[in-house]
Design a protein around this motif. Structure first.
Motif, mmCIF file in Angstrom:
data_model
loop_
_atom_site.group_PDB
_atom_site.id
_atom_site.type_symbol
_atom_site.label_atom_id
_atom_site.label_comp_id
_atom_site.label_asym_id
_atom_site.label_seq_id
_atom_site.Cartn_x
_atom_site.Cartn_y
_atom_site.Cartn_z
ATOM 1 N N TRP A 196 -25.438 -3.940 5.446
ATOM 2 C CA TRP A 196 -24.562 -2.757 4.951
ATOM 3 C C TRP A 196 -25.688 -1.851 4.764
ATOM 4 C CZ3 TRP A 196 -20.781 -2.826 0.476
ATOM 5 C CH2 TRP A 196 -20.127 -1.550 0.897
ATOM 6 N N PRO A 197 -25.570 -0.588 4.076
ATOM 7 C CA PRO A 197 -26.624 0.241 3.388
ATOM 8 C C PRO A 197 -26.258 0.706 2.324
ATOM 9 C CG PRO A 197 -24.663 2.122 5.334
ATOM 10 C CD PRO A 197 -23.780 0.372 5.470
ATOM 11 N N PHE A 198 -24.550 0.041 1.537
ATOM 12 C CA PHE A 198 -24.882 0.179 0.284
ATOM 13 C C PHE A 198 -24.661 -1.337 -0.587
ATOM 14 C CE2 PHE A 198 -21.963 2.586 2.351
ATOM 15 C CZ PHE A 198 -21.903 3.810 2.348
ATOM 16 N N TYR A 199 -25.645 -2.154 -0.116
ATOM 17 C CA TYR A 199 -25.369 -3.760 -0.447
ATOM 18 C C TYR A 199 -26.383 -4.497 0.063
ATOM 19 C CZ TYR A 199 -24.941 -7.067 -4.124
ATOM 20 O OH TYR A 199 -24.670 -8.565 -5.188
ATOM 21 N N PRO A 200 -28.114 -5.036 -0.395
ATOM 22 C CA PRO A 200 -28.169 -5.540 -0.390
ATOM 23 C C PRO A 200 -28.252 -7.154 0.562
ATOM 24 C CG PRO A 200 -28.715 -5.719 -2.457
ATOM 25 C CD PRO A 200 -27.548 -5.023 -2.186
ATOM 26 N N GLY A 201 -28.849 -8.021 1.581
ATOM 27 C CA GLY A 201 -28.746 -9.085 1.823
ATOM 28 C C GLY A 201 -28.419 -8.665 3.767
ATOM 29 N N ASP A 202 -27.877 -10.138 3.878
ATOM 30 C CA ASP A 202 -27.076 -10.315 5.056
ATOM 31 C C ASP A 202 -25.991 -10.588 4.995
ATOM 32 O OD1 ASP A 202 -29.353 -9.972 6.607
ATOM 33 O OD2 ASP A 202 -30.119 -12.237 6.102
ATOM 34 N N LEU A 203 -24.840 -10.008 5.083
ATOM 35 C CA LEU A 203 -23.522 -10.150 4.157
ATOM 36 C C LEU A 203 -22.560 -10.588 5.427
ATOM 37 C CD1 LEU A 203 -23.301 -7.233 2.417
ATOM 38 C CD2 LEU A 203 -24.210 -8.999 1.959
ATOM 39 N N PHE A 204 -21.625 -10.610 5.711
ATOM 40 C CA PHE A 204 -20.315 -11.023 6.639
ATOM 41 C C PHE A 204 -19.494 -9.518 6.230
ATOM 42 C CE2 PHE A 204 -22.608 -14.320 8.063
ATOM 43 C CZ PHE A 204 -22.643 -14.451 8.817
ATOM 44 N N ARG A 205 -19.115 -8.676 7.173
ATOM 45 C CA ARG A 205 -18.014 -7.780 7.013
ATOM 46 C C ARG A 205 -16.622 -8.324 7.766
ATOM 47 N NH1 ARG A 205 -16.046 -4.318 11.544
ATOM 48 N NH2 ARG A 205 -17.608 -4.866 12.809
ATOM 49 N N LEU A 206 -15.599 -8.049 7.140
ATOM 50 C CA LEU A 206 -14.155 -8.079 7.294
ATOM 51 C C LEU A 206 -13.069 -6.810 7.752
ATOM 52 C CD1 LEU A 206 -12.793 -10.756 6.914
ATOM 53 C CD2 LEU A 206 -11.826 -10.545 5.259
ATOM 54 N N ASP A 207 -12.569 -7.490 9.081
ATOM 55 C CA ASP A 207 -11.908 -6.104 9.293
ATOM 56 C C ASP A 207 -10.806 -6.832 9.726
ATOM 57 O OD1 ASP A 207 -11.841 -4.016 10.895
ATOM 58 O OD2 ASP A 207 -11.859 -5.351 12.709
ATOM 59 N N MET A 208 -10.026 -5.429 8.282
ATOM 60 C CA MET A 208 -8.977 -5.890 8.200
ATOM 61 C C MET A 208 -7.791 -4.879 9.018
ATOM 62 S SD MET A 208 -8.677 -6.555 3.993
ATOM 63 C CE MET A 208 -10.344 -5.091 4.077
ATOM 64 N N ARG A 209 -6.637 -5.201 9.557
ATOM 65 C CA ARG A 209 -5.677 -3.714 10.394
ATOM 66 C C ARG A 209 -4.729 -4.323 9.693
ATOM 67 N NH1 ARG A 209 -9.526 -0.354 12.498
ATOM 68 N NH2 ARG A 209 -11.526 -1.601 13.281
ATOM 69 N N PRO A 210 -3.665 -3.703 9.866
ATOM 70 C CA PRO A 210 -2.497 -3.612 9.559
ATOM 71 C C PRO A 210 -1.737 -4.438 11.591
ATOM 72 C CG PRO A 210 -2.736 -1.567 8.802
ATOM 73 C CD PRO A 210 -3.765 -1.703 9.774
ATOM 74 N N ALA A 233 0.773 -1.130 -0.175
ATOM 75 C CA ALA A 233 0.221 -0.178 -0.189
ATOM 76 C C ALA A 233 1.220 1.163 0.280
ATOM 77 C CB ALA A 233 -1.281 0.502 0.658
ATOM 78 N N CYS A 234 0.129 2.427 -0.339
ATOM 79 C CA CYS A 234 0.618 3.495 -0.426
ATOM 80 C C CYS A 234 0.220 4.081 0.701
ATOM 81 C CB CYS A 234 0.791 4.369 -1.507
ATOM 82 S SG CYS A 234 1.197 3.797 -3.344
ATOM 83 N N ALA A 235 1.464 4.365 2.038
ATOM 84 C CA ALA A 235 0.522 4.844 3.159
ATOM 85 C C ALA A 235 1.466 6.077 3.502
ATOM 86 C CB ALA A 235 0.609 3.357 4.220
ATOM 87 N N PRO A 236 1.656 6.899 2.683
ATOM 88 C CA PRO A 236 1.211 7.515 1.523
ATOM 89 C C PRO A 236 2.265 6.577 1.127
ATOM 90 C CG PRO A 236 1.619 9.534 2.865
ATOM 91 C CD PRO A 236 1.708 8.687 3.579
ATOM 92 N N GLY A 237 3.771 6.717 1.343
ATOM 93 C CA GLY A 237 5.010 6.116 0.604
ATOM 94 C C GLY A 237 4.638 4.677 0.435
ATOM 95 N N PRO A 238 5.601 3.891 -0.489
ATOM 96 C CA PRO A 238 5.409 2.496 -0.579
ATOM 97 C C PRO A 238 5.737 2.089 0.511
ATOM 98 C CG PRO A 238 6.630 3.581 -2.413
ATOM 99 C CD PRO A 238 6.312 5.137 -1.369
ATOM 100 N N ALA A 239 4.621 0.912 1.108
ATOM 101 C CA ALA A 239 5.576 0.380 1.732
ATOM 102 C C ALA A 239 4.571 -1.687 2.327
ATOM 103 C CB ALA A 239 4.368 1.074 3.611
ATOM 104 N N ILE A 240 4.801 -2.172 3.039
ATOM 105 C CA ILE A 240 4.253 -3.743 2.845
ATOM 106 C C ILE A 240 4.214 -3.779 4.583
ATOM 107 C CG2 ILE A 240 4.461 -5.921 2.557
ATOM 108 C CD1 ILE A 240 6.597 -5.470 0.339
ATOM 109 N N PHE A 241 2.857 -4.086 4.969
ATOM 110 C CA PHE A 241 2.156 -4.429 5.620
ATOM 111 C C PHE A 241 1.559 -5.944 5.846
ATOM 112 C CE2 PHE A 241 1.766 0.007 4.681
ATOM 113 C CZ PHE A 241 1.846 0.426 5.511
#
Length: 148
Positions: free
Chosen positions: A83-97, A62-70
């Motif tokens: 999720w208000p932007f897409y219909p149905g029962d969805l699952f959220r994948l929470d991503m963190r460095p 990612a650019c964070a803002p410079g090039p890096a690998i996390f």
């Protein structure tokens, strides 16, 4: 914004254009074998979810803002959500460095990254939200449903 990474040489660049001016940041990176960028990371997540994994670990460019690998840890929510932007029962994948012990100190400054998946459609990705970097541009992607 244009982000590039040559996985063999490790040469990475982040280019942005503001008011007609180009700004380039370059770095030489060590690239772990499980490194992904953009859609290739999504493919890894979908494959893991389809195999029943509730947690996914990998490295992301990612650019964070410079090039890096996390190092990234992505955890599936315990139950479906709306999720208000897409219909149905969805699952959220929470991503963190995953920055090890530094997580406690800098967690408030790390952008959140959420990816949404539909378990009723073979865990296909339906959209996501993330910030490019702390106080950087907010990005929203949403899958467009086919017209009937």
């Amino acid at each position: 914004m244009v982000d590039t990474l040559d996985t063999k040489s490790g040469v990475a660049s982040c280019t942005s254009y503001t008011s007609g001016k180009m700004k380039v940041r370059k770095s030489q990176l060590d690239v772990p074998a499980d490194s992904f960028a953009g859609a290739s990371g999504l493919m890894t997540m979908v494959g893991s979810l389809r195999h029943g994994n509730r947690e996914v670990r990998f490295h992301a460019f990612a650019c964070a803002p410079g090039p890096a690998i996390f190092s990234v840890k992505a955890s599936l929510s315990d139950r479906s959500e709306h999720w208000p932007f897409y219909p149905g029962d969805l699952f959220r994948l929470d991503m963190r460095p995953d920055l090890g012990a530094l997580n406690l100190l800098i967690a408030p400054f790390i952008p959140t990254m959420d990816a949404w998946f539909n378990p009723n459609d073979n865990w296909n990705y339906v959209g996501g939200e993330f910030d490019r970097y702390f106080r950087g541009p907010h990005v929203l992607t949403v899958r467009v449903l086919a017209a009937d």
